[in-house]
Design an enzyme around this catalytic site. Sequence first.
Site, PDB file in Angstrom:
ATOM      1  N   ASP A   2       0.822  -1.208   0.000  1.00 64.40           N
ATOM      2  CA  ASP A   2       0.000   0.000   0.000  1.00 64.40           C
ATOM      3  C   ASP A   2       0.862   1.266   0.000  1.00 64.40           C
ATOM      4  O   ASP A   2       1.929   1.291   0.606  1.00 64.40           O
ATOM      5  CB  ASP A   2      -0.907  -0.018   1.238  1.00 64.40           C
ATOM      6  N   ARG A   6       0.246   7.659  -2.704  1.00 66.74           N
ATOM      7  CA  ARG A   6       0.639   8.719  -1.772  1.00 66.74           C
ATOM      8  C   ARG A   6       2.136   9.027  -1.860  1.00 66.74           C
ATOM      9  O   ARG A   6       2.562  10.162  -1.725  1.00 66.74           O
ATOM     10  CB  ARG A   6       0.247   8.330  -0.339  1.00 66.74           C
ATOM     11  N   HIS A  19       3.399   3.617  -8.852  1.00 69.44           N
ATOM     12  CA  HIS A  19       3.190   2.210  -9.201  1.00 69.44           C
ATOM     13  C   HIS A  19       4.441   1.630  -9.859  1.00 69.44           C
ATOM     14  O   HIS A  19       4.821   0.493  -9.587  1.00 69.44           O
ATOM     15  CB  HIS A  19       1.978   2.064 -10.129  1.00 69.44           C
ATOM     16  N   SER A  47      -6.948  -5.354  -5.907  1.00 65.52           N
ATOM     17  CA  SER A  47      -8.122  -5.898  -5.205  1.00 65.52           C
ATOM     18  C   SER A  47      -9.356  -5.806  -6.111  1.00 65.52           C
ATOM     19  O   SER A  47      -9.387  -5.042  -7.081  1.00 65.52           O
ATOM     20  CB  SER A  47      -8.366  -5.131  -3.906  1.00 65.52           C
ATOM     21  N   GLU A  49     -11.968  -4.414  -5.275  1.00 65.21           N
ATOM     22  CA  GLU A  49     -12.452  -3.039  -5.123  1.00 65.21           C
ATOM     23  C   GLU A  49     -11.650  -2.054  -5.988  1.00 65.21           C
ATOM     24  O   GLU A  49     -12.136  -0.968  -6.313  1.00 65.21           O
ATOM     25  CB  GLU A  49     -12.374  -2.621  -3.643  1.00 65.21           C
ATOM     26  N   ASN A  50     -10.410  -2.424  -6.357  1.00 69.71           N
ATOM     27  CA  ASN A  50      -9.597  -1.521  -7.192  1.00 69.71           C
ATOM     28  C   ASN A  50     -10.191  -1.309  -8.584  1.00 69.71           C
ATOM     29  O   ASN A  50      -9.845  -0.351  -9.272  1.00 69.71           O
ATOM     30  CB  ASN A  50      -8.157  -2.044  -7.339  1.00 69.71           C
ATOM     31  N   ARG A 170       1.747  -5.147   5.930  1.00 68.92           N
ATOM     32  CA  ARG A 170       1.067  -4.079   5.191  1.00 68.92           C
ATOM     33  C   ARG A 170       1.833  -2.779   5.393  1.00 68.92           C
ATOM     34  O   ARG A 170       2.113  -2.402   6.533  1.00 68.92           O
ATOM     35  CB  ARG A 170      -0.372  -3.891   5.671  1.00 68.92           C
ATOM     36  N   SER A 178      -8.368  -5.065   4.879  1.00 66.92           N
ATOM     37  CA  SER A 178      -8.835  -4.783   3.520  1.00 66.92           C
ATOM     38  C   SER A 178      -9.145  -6.025   2.677  1.00 66.92           C
ATOM     39  O   SER A 178      -8.671  -6.159   1.542  1.00 66.92           O
ATOM     40  CB  SER A 178      -7.826  -3.883   2.778  1.00 66.92           C
TER      41      SER A 178
HETATM   42  C1  FPP Z   1      -1.101   0.194  -3.722  1.00 71.18           C
HETATM   43  O1  FPP Z   1      -0.928   1.589  -3.765  1.00 71.18           O
HETATM   44  C2  FPP Z   1      -0.832  -0.433  -5.001  1.00 71.18           C
HETATM   45  C3  FPP Z   1      -1.770  -0.875  -5.889  1.00 71.18           C
HETATM   46  C4  FPP Z   1      -3.225  -0.765  -5.617  1.00 71.18           C
HETATM   47  C5  FPP Z   1      -1.442  -1.479  -7.182  1.00 71.18           C
HETATM   48  C6  FPP Z   1      -0.126  -2.206  -7.306  1.00 71.18           C
HETATM   49  C7  FPP Z   1      -0.127  -3.037  -8.531  1.00 71.18           C
HETATM   50  C8  FPP Z   1       0.650  -2.852  -9.614  1.00 71.18           C
HETATM   51  C9  FPP Z   1       1.701  -1.795  -9.663  1.00 71.18           C
HETATM   52  C10 FPP Z   1       0.459  -3.760 -10.822  1.00 71.18           C
HETATM   53  C11 FPP Z   1       1.256  -4.990 -10.895  1.00 71.18           C
HETATM   54  C12 FPP Z   1       2.150  -5.270  -9.763  1.00 71.18           C
HETATM   55  C13 FPP Z   1       2.922  -6.369  -9.601  1.00 71.18           C
HETATM   56  C14 FPP Z   1       3.861  -6.426  -8.455  1.00 71.18           C
HETATM   57  C15 FPP Z   1       2.870  -7.532 -10.502  1.00 71.18           C
HETATM   58  P1  FPP Z   1      -2.181   2.572  -3.794  1.00 71.18           P
HETATM   59  O2  FPP Z   1      -2.419   2.983  -5.211  1.00 71.18           O
HETATM   60  O3  FPP Z   1      -3.339   1.953  -3.099  1.00 71.18           O
HETATM   61  O4  FPP Z   1      -1.594   3.765  -2.992  1.00 71.18           O
HETATM   62  P2  FPP Z   1      -2.412   4.881  -2.169  1.00 71.18           P
HETATM   63  O5  FPP Z   1      -3.208   4.161  -1.115  1.00 71.18           O
HETATM   64  O6  FPP Z   1      -1.323   5.733  -1.596  1.00 71.18           O
HETATM   65  O7  FPP Z   1      -3.275   5.622  -3.161  1.00 71.18           O
END
Ligand code: FPP
Length: 227
Positions: A2, A6, A19, A47, A49-50, A170, A178
């Site tokens: 996570d 940010r 990312h 997820s 939810e994503n 996490r 989550s």
């Molecule tokens: C969490 O940060 C990250 C994600 C929801 C996505 C991560 C997935 C990838 C980069 C795609 C493939 C990855 C691999 C390792 C194969 P966030 O966006 O929730 O951060 P935030 O909470 O600060 O907005």
Amino acid sequence: MDGNGRWAKARGFHRVEGHRMGINVSEEIITAARDLGIQYLTLYAFSKENWDRPAEEVEVLMQLLKAFLLEKRQKMLDNRIRLNAIGDLSRLPGEVREILFQVMKDTELQTGMTLTLALSYGSRDEILRGIGKILAEASKGGRASFELSEDHFSRYLDTADMPDVDLVIRTSGEHRVSNFLLWQGAYAEYIFEDCFWPDFTRERFVFALEEYQTRERRYGKISEQLT
Ligand code: FPP
């Protein structure tokens, strides 16, 4: 994993840069886990939810996932890593799903470590799909009755061939589960890291494992019963 967004925002970058950096860190942690002899590593990459994020971000994440699979296929083979995936994979774009299944097939005989990507994953969804499979089997009338034990039910989850979770890490300072491996993590240890995922390092990972080693896992018993 996570905090990619940010991390980027705090630096005035576009979320996508977070990312991208997050993927580099994932690679570092996969390599570290493999070096340390960990048998199962699961990354919560996307997820269920994503899917509700802005369409452009979902599109970029799918492109990054595709690039990761294509670029790291050989490295997985070199390191004897078997790729596995859990989640409602039917929702992935066709091209991404095909590449994912191809790399899973290419690496299926590797025994060094199982790397599982949780994609389009939600634990409640997984449990409901598991119940659906049991009901479908029962309604076919194959068996007049079936045993409904914890072990039996586990075999209907996406993680059927995996052991229960020992440790969940996490990042980003959020203290939430989550919807991640609720059934499998019933007795997991949890470590919450304050740093964002792109700032997570091999050293922090090793510290977390050392912290895990100090935990006493009693599974409801008392200390004296554990020896
Ligand atoms: C969490 O940060 C990250 C994600 C929801 C996505 C991560 C997935 C990838 C980069 C795609 C493939 C990855 C691999 C390792 C194969 P966030 O966006 O929730 O951060 P935030 O909470 O600060 O907005």
